[in-house]
Design a protein around this motif. Sequence first.
Motif, PDB file in Angstrom:
ATOM      1  N   ALA A  52       0.837  -1.208   0.000  1.00 48.07           N
ATOM      2  CA  ALA A  52       0.000   0.000   0.000  1.00 48.07           C
ATOM      3  C   ALA A  52       0.866   1.251   0.000  1.00 48.07           C
ATOM      4  O   ALA A  52       0.590   2.225  -0.718  1.00 48.07           O
ATOM      5  CB  ALA A  52      -0.932  -0.002   1.204  1.00 48.07           C
ATOM      6  N   CYS A  53       1.923   1.237   0.796  1.00 49.86           N
ATOM      7  CA  CYS A  53       2.822   2.387   0.856  1.00 49.86           C
ATOM      8  C   CYS A  53       3.540   2.572  -0.479  1.00 49.86           C
ATOM      9  O   CYS A  53       3.659   3.694  -0.973  1.00 49.86           O
ATOM     10  CB  CYS A  53       3.827   2.201   1.989  1.00 49.86           C
ATOM     11  N   SER A  54       3.995   1.474  -1.061  1.00 49.36           N
ATOM     12  CA  SER A  54       4.675   1.548  -2.364  1.00 49.36           C
ATOM     13  C   SER A  54       3.739   2.093  -3.437  1.00 49.36           C
ATOM     14  O   SER A  54       4.151   2.896  -4.290  1.00 49.36           O
ATOM     15  CB  SER A  54       5.185   0.167  -2.766  1.00 49.36           C
ATOM     16  N   ALA A  55       2.476   1.674  -3.401  1.00 46.86           N
ATOM     17  CA  ALA A  55       1.495   2.163  -4.383  1.00 46.86           C
ATOM     18  C   ALA A  55       1.246   3.660  -4.200  1.00 46.86           C
ATOM     19  O   ALA A  55       1.116   4.404  -5.178  1.00 46.86           O
ATOM     20  CB  ALA A  55       0.187   1.385  -4.249  1.00 46.86           C
ATOM     21  N   MET A  56       1.203   4.118  -2.945  1.00 49.09           N
ATOM     22  CA  MET A  56       0.993   5.547  -2.687  1.00 49.09           C
ATOM     23  C   MET A  56       2.184   6.368  -3.189  1.00 49.09           C
ATOM     24  O   MET A  56       2.018   7.434  -3.797  1.00 49.09           O
ATOM     25  CB  MET A  56       0.772   5.780  -1.191  1.00 49.09           C
ATOM     26  N   MET A  57       3.403   5.860  -2.950  1.00 47.55           N
ATOM     27  CA  MET A  57       4.591   6.564  -3.427  1.00 47.55           C
ATOM     28  C   MET A  57       4.582   6.649  -4.962  1.00 47.55           C
ATOM     29  O   MET A  57       4.932   7.687  -5.548  1.00 47.55           O
ATOM     30  CB  MET A  57       5.859   5.860  -2.956  1.00 47.55           C
ATOM     31  N   GLN A  58       4.170   5.564  -5.609  1.00 55.07           N
ATOM     32  CA  GLN A  58       4.108   5.572  -7.069  1.00 55.07           C
ATOM     33  C   GLN A  58       3.016   6.499  -7.580  1.00 55.07           C
ATOM     34  O   GLN A  58       3.132   7.072  -8.673  1.00 55.07           O
ATOM     35  CB  GLN A  58       3.887   4.147  -7.586  1.00 55.07           C
ATOM     36  N   ALA A  59       1.955   6.678  -6.784  1.00 55.65           N
ATOM     37  CA  ALA A  59       0.888   7.601  -7.170  1.00 55.65           C
ATOM     38  C   ALA A  59       1.425   9.030  -7.255  1.00 55.65           C
ATOM     39  O   ALA A  59       0.967   9.828  -8.083  1.00 55.65           O
ATOM     40  CB  ALA A  59      -0.269   7.522  -6.175  1.00 55.65           C
ATOM     41  N   ILE A  60       2.400   9.363  -6.412  1.00 59.89           N
ATOM     42  CA  ILE A  60       3.037  10.682  -6.480  1.00 59.89           C
ATOM     43  C   ILE A  60       3.777  10.829  -7.807  1.00 59.89           C
ATOM     44  O   ILE A  60       3.662  11.840  -8.502  1.00 59.89           O
ATOM     45  CB  ILE A  60       4.007  10.876  -5.301  1.00 59.89           C
ATOM     46  N   VAL A  61       4.540   9.802  -8.151  1.00 61.96           N
ATOM     47  CA  VAL A  61       5.318   9.822  -9.395  1.00 61.96           C
ATOM     48  C   VAL A  61       4.405   9.883 -10.611  1.00 61.96           C
ATOM     49  O   VAL A  61       4.687  10.604 -11.579  1.00 61.96           O
ATOM     50  CB  VAL A  61       6.234   8.585  -9.471  1.00 61.96           C
ATOM     51  N   HIS A  62       3.295   9.156 -10.554  1.00 64.22           N
ATOM     52  CA  HIS A  62       2.395   9.085 -11.707  1.00 64.22           C
ATOM     53  C   HIS A  62       1.395  10.242 -11.765  1.00 64.22           C
ATOM     54  O   HIS A  62       0.700  10.396 -12.775  1.00 64.22           O
ATOM     55  CB  HIS A  62       1.632   7.758 -11.697  1.00 64.22           C
ATOM     56  N   LEU A  63       1.310  11.033 -10.708  1.00 63.53           N
ATOM     57  CA  LEU A  63       0.391  12.177 -10.727  1.00 63.53           C
ATOM     58  C   LEU A  63       0.799  13.131 -11.847  1.00 63.53           C
ATOM     59  O   LEU A  63       1.974  13.488 -11.957  1.00 63.53           O
ATOM     60  CB  LEU A  63       0.428  12.909  -9.379  1.00 63.53           C
ATOM     61  N   PRO A  64      -0.130  13.545 -12.698  1.00 65.51           N
ATOM     62  CA  PRO A  64       0.233  14.395 -13.854  1.00 65.51           C
ATOM     63  C   PRO A  64       0.469  15.856 -13.474  1.00 65.51           C
ATOM     64  O   PRO A  64       0.329  16.741 -14.311  1.00 65.51           O
ATOM     65  CB  PRO A  64      -0.986  14.245 -14.771  1.00 65.51           C
ATOM     66  N   LYS A  65       0.824  16.099 -12.217  1.00 64.50           N
ATOM     67  CA  LYS A  65       1.061  17.453 -11.720  1.00 64.50           C
ATOM     68  C   LYS A  65       2.280  17.419 -10.808  1.00 64.50           C
ATOM     69  O   LYS A  65       2.575  16.387 -10.205  1.00 64.50           O
ATOM     70  CB  LYS A  65      -0.167  17.947 -10.944  1.00 64.50           C
ATOM     71  N   PRO A  66       3.014  18.521 -10.700  1.00 65.88           N
ATOM     72  CA  PRO A  66       4.198  18.513  -9.841  1.00 65.88           C
ATOM     73  C   PRO A  66       3.830  18.374  -8.369  1.00 65.88           C
ATOM     74  O   PRO A  66       2.857  18.969  -7.909  1.00 65.88           O
ATOM     75  CB  PRO A  66       4.837  19.872 -10.124  1.00 65.88           C
TER      76      PRO A  66
END
Length: 274
Positions: free
Chosen positions: A100-114
């Motif tokens: 879950a934590c890894s998925a949340m961290m990746q959500a930051i990277v994949h967010l189309p905004k800075p």
Amino acid sequence: MSAQATRAHSPQPPILLRETAGPIAVLTLNRPAARNSLSQAMIASLHTELDAIGNDKAVRGVVIAANGPAFSAGHDMKELTARRADPDRGRAFFAEMMNACSAMMQAIVHLPKPVIASVQGIATAAGCQLVASCDLAIASEAASFATPGVDIGLFCSTPMVALSRNVPRKQAMEMLLTGEPIPAVRAREIGLINRVVSAGTERDEAIALAEKVALKSSYTVKLGKEAFYRQAEMSLAEAYRYAAEVMTENMMARDAEEGIGAFIEKRTPTWRDE
């Protein structure tokens, strides 16, 4: 009703706060008494907000900040340890939490905004991972960073993924193998953060940086952020082939046509984010 009973029935403050600063969403970790540790609920709350922001056209940038003296002490060790009493000694819960934590961290990277971290205090283990996962980071001169899992027999393997993608290998290994904290100035030197600012100004500085990016075409920023992370995992030849495709696609966009035209005509471009 006694004061004790009143306290017992008073609602708990939200563990994650969301504020708006113009086009910038500010997400603030709000578990200061627990050093803003990333509990199951905190991870879920962050992921939920990131998903909502991804679909919100009014938001053009994100700042992740924290209340209290610590930015984040990483995983909630009390929460994890409590599951040692499970029949499997906690294995299923540990796996669920790490994923879950890894998925949340990746959500930051994949967010189309800075996404910009505003670090006011110490960021350790998964807290350091959170900083490393953000696109940019502003830190107070009072901040420090560490991956100290090795000190308690738990190597910071998941924080290692984000850390090793931000700083040189030997610097990452030194942090991971010694567990010793580094000050903000050293974190800037090795590339973990962008800027060190006076204590108490880091949030405003992070918002100001986010606002600067928010002035650009959001379509261009989205395209560029995705390309940045994708090409980083490719070989040199693959990266150039991919980047050439992205540049070609970008050239066909309305905002690129407008921006180039504005540059030639010496005027301010009008973005349509398309």
